[in-house]
Design a protein around this motif. Structure first.
Motif, PDB file in Angstrom:
ATOM      1  N   ALA A  80     -10.461  11.461   2.206  1.00  0.00           N
ATOM      2  CA  ALA A  80     -10.894  10.121   1.810  1.00  0.00           C
ATOM      3  C   ALA A  80     -12.291  10.237   1.218  1.00  0.00           C
ATOM      4  CB  ALA A  80     -10.897   9.189   3.015  1.00  0.00           C
TER       5      ALA A  80
ATOM      6  N   PHE B 221       0.838   4.056  -2.857  1.00  0.00           N
ATOM      7  CA  PHE B 221       0.579   5.461  -2.517  1.00  0.00           C
ATOM      8  C   PHE B 221       1.673   6.350  -3.090  1.00  0.00           C
ATOM      9  CE2 PHE B 221      -1.547   8.593   0.105  1.00  0.00           C
ATOM     10  CZ  PHE B 221      -2.756   7.990   0.437  1.00  0.00           C
TER      11      PHE B 221
ATOM     12  N   ARG C 136      -1.769   2.253   8.172  1.00  0.00           N
ATOM     13  CA  ARG C 136      -2.012   3.687   8.334  1.00  0.00           C
ATOM     14  C   ARG C 136      -0.865   4.442   7.664  1.00  0.00           C
ATOM     15  NH1 ARG C 136      -5.992   3.599  12.402  1.00  0.00           N
ATOM     16  NH2 ARG C 136      -6.134   5.864  12.447  1.00  0.00           N
TER      17      ARG C 136
ATOM     18  N   THR D  42       0.826  -1.208   0.000  1.00  0.00           N
ATOM     19  CA  THR D  42       0.000   0.000   0.000  1.00  0.00           C
ATOM     20  C   THR D  42       0.860   1.258   0.000  1.00  0.00           C
ATOM     21  OG1 THR D  42      -1.762  -1.170   1.173  1.00  0.00           O
ATOM     22  CG2 THR D  42      -1.808   1.230   1.249  1.00  0.00           C
TER      23      THR D  42
ATOM     24  N   LEU E 160      -6.641   3.690   6.295  1.00  0.00           N
ATOM     25  CA  LEU E 160      -6.988   3.391   4.905  1.00  0.00           C
ATOM     26  C   LEU E 160      -8.208   2.486   4.830  1.00  0.00           C
ATOM     27  CD1 LEU E 160      -3.432   2.902   3.401  1.00  0.00           C
ATOM     28  CD2 LEU E 160      -4.796   4.973   3.591  1.00  0.00           C
TER      29      LEU E 160
END
Length: 340
Positions: free
Chosen positions: A313, A151, A250, A147, A263
């Motif tokens: 988000a 990102f 996180r 992740t 997330l």
């Protein structure tokens, strides 16, 4: 459970089962001398490998009544034509096919289906023979490393030249190969049409000439574990750091800005801007007009009314039209989206 010598085990046991490979050290481990130490009421079971037990000595003990019973599903020669055990009393002989029973095949089918689903979700395949070895305890961190890589890969500008990965805290003692594969996999998924996973990530990186540097650090701030990924491109650097807390990934750093992003959503809007009143409201109005819902927002700034970064988000992905409107808002410097 008490550890005893082989001699003590043979003398005390009513049932003896073997669970060892066949090697020079274990060949005929149980022979005539060992059988003579056993109780006449004892039984021996060999489902490990043929040759670990002397079949002729067992057959003789069964015939003499100095051994109560034997059960074998492995033999020195397979199929066991000519084995003295075939005509021995008090013996149970079966083929070595425990994995071929209806129950075992059902469980194998379930395991295969579960692993296919896991891989299609982008998760780690637990039993892959050609992937970096990872214990079950490492799986949340592999997911986190993937992740963080994804990102960073979606936030960077330019042509990627080098990847720097730092493992801190608890992770400095971990096996870092699967974590590195996770980072690379996350980055490359956004830059190639090839299907990238933990098995082929490093190979694809080498084929593309991508340099990957790794380091460990004891300094992880207030976190128990931390992975920091820095991507160097022809236009600059992008840094993203993540941690696992309560089994959840996180994001705790984006470039110079520190925050704590859970997330739980898949879509994110990230904007560099100058801190000031009205800016968040203007963005919220734009999203509302596009029927895009904000599930959470995180803001970090270097100083009041100075350089700042906010992460929203979103429940739905942001379209190009909305991005252009947001870019036109005064004091917005960059508009990027991340979709996980």
């Amino acid at each position: 459970v008490a550890l005893v010598t082989l001699q003590e085990l043979l003398m005390q046991s009513d049932f003896i089962t073997l669970h060892i490979p066949l090697s020079q050290a274990t060949r005929n481990l149980i022979g005539r001398a060992e059988l003579e130490l056993m109780k006449p009421t004892a039984r021996i079971i060999n489902c490990a490998r043929g040759g670990v037990v002397d079949e002729e000595a067992v057959a003789a003990a069964l015939q003499d009544g100095t051994l109560a019973g034997a059960a074998f599903d492995v033999f020195t020669e397979e199929p066991p034509s000519g084995s003295p055990l075939l005509t021995s009393p008090n013996s149970v002989l079966t083929p070595h096919l425990g994995a071929s029973t209806l129950e075992a095949q059902t469980n194998v089918a379930i395991d295969v289906a579960d692993q296919v689903i896991a891989v299609l979700r982008g998760e780690m395949a637990k039993y892959a023979v050609n992937a970096p070895h990872a214990s079950a305890e490492l799986f949340p961190y592999i997911q986190m490393s993937t992740t963080v890589g994804s990102f960073a890969g979606q936030l960077m500008d330019g042509q990627i030249q080098k990847v720097n990965v730092c493992y801190a805290g608890d992770l400095q003692q971990a096996s870092c190969d699967p974590l590195k594969a996770g980072v690379i996999s996350g980055i490359l998924r956004n830059t190639t049409e090839e299907r990238v996973n933990l098995v082929n990530a490093e190979l694809i990186a080498r084929q593309r000439g991508l340099r990957v540097a790794e380091e460990t650090s004891q300094d992880c701030g207030a976190y128990g574990n931390l992975i920091t990924v820095t991507l160097e491109t022809d236009r600059g650097k992008t840094t993203v750091a993540g941690t696992v807390r309560d089994h959840l990934t996180r994001i705790v750093r984006i470039n110079d800005f520190f925050m704590d992003i859970s997330l739980t959503e898949r879509h994110f809007l990230i904007c560099d801007h100058i801190d000031g009143p009205g800016l968040v409201g203007a963005i919220g109005t734009t999203l509302g007009q596009a029927s895009i819902n904000i599930s959470s927002m995180h803001l970090s700034r270097l100083e009041p009314r100075g350089k700042a970064l906010f992460v929203m988000a979103l429940d739905e992905p942001l379209g190009d039209a909305e991005k252009n409107i947001i870019r036109a808002i005064p004091n917005i410097h960059t508009v990027r989206t991340v979709n996980l």
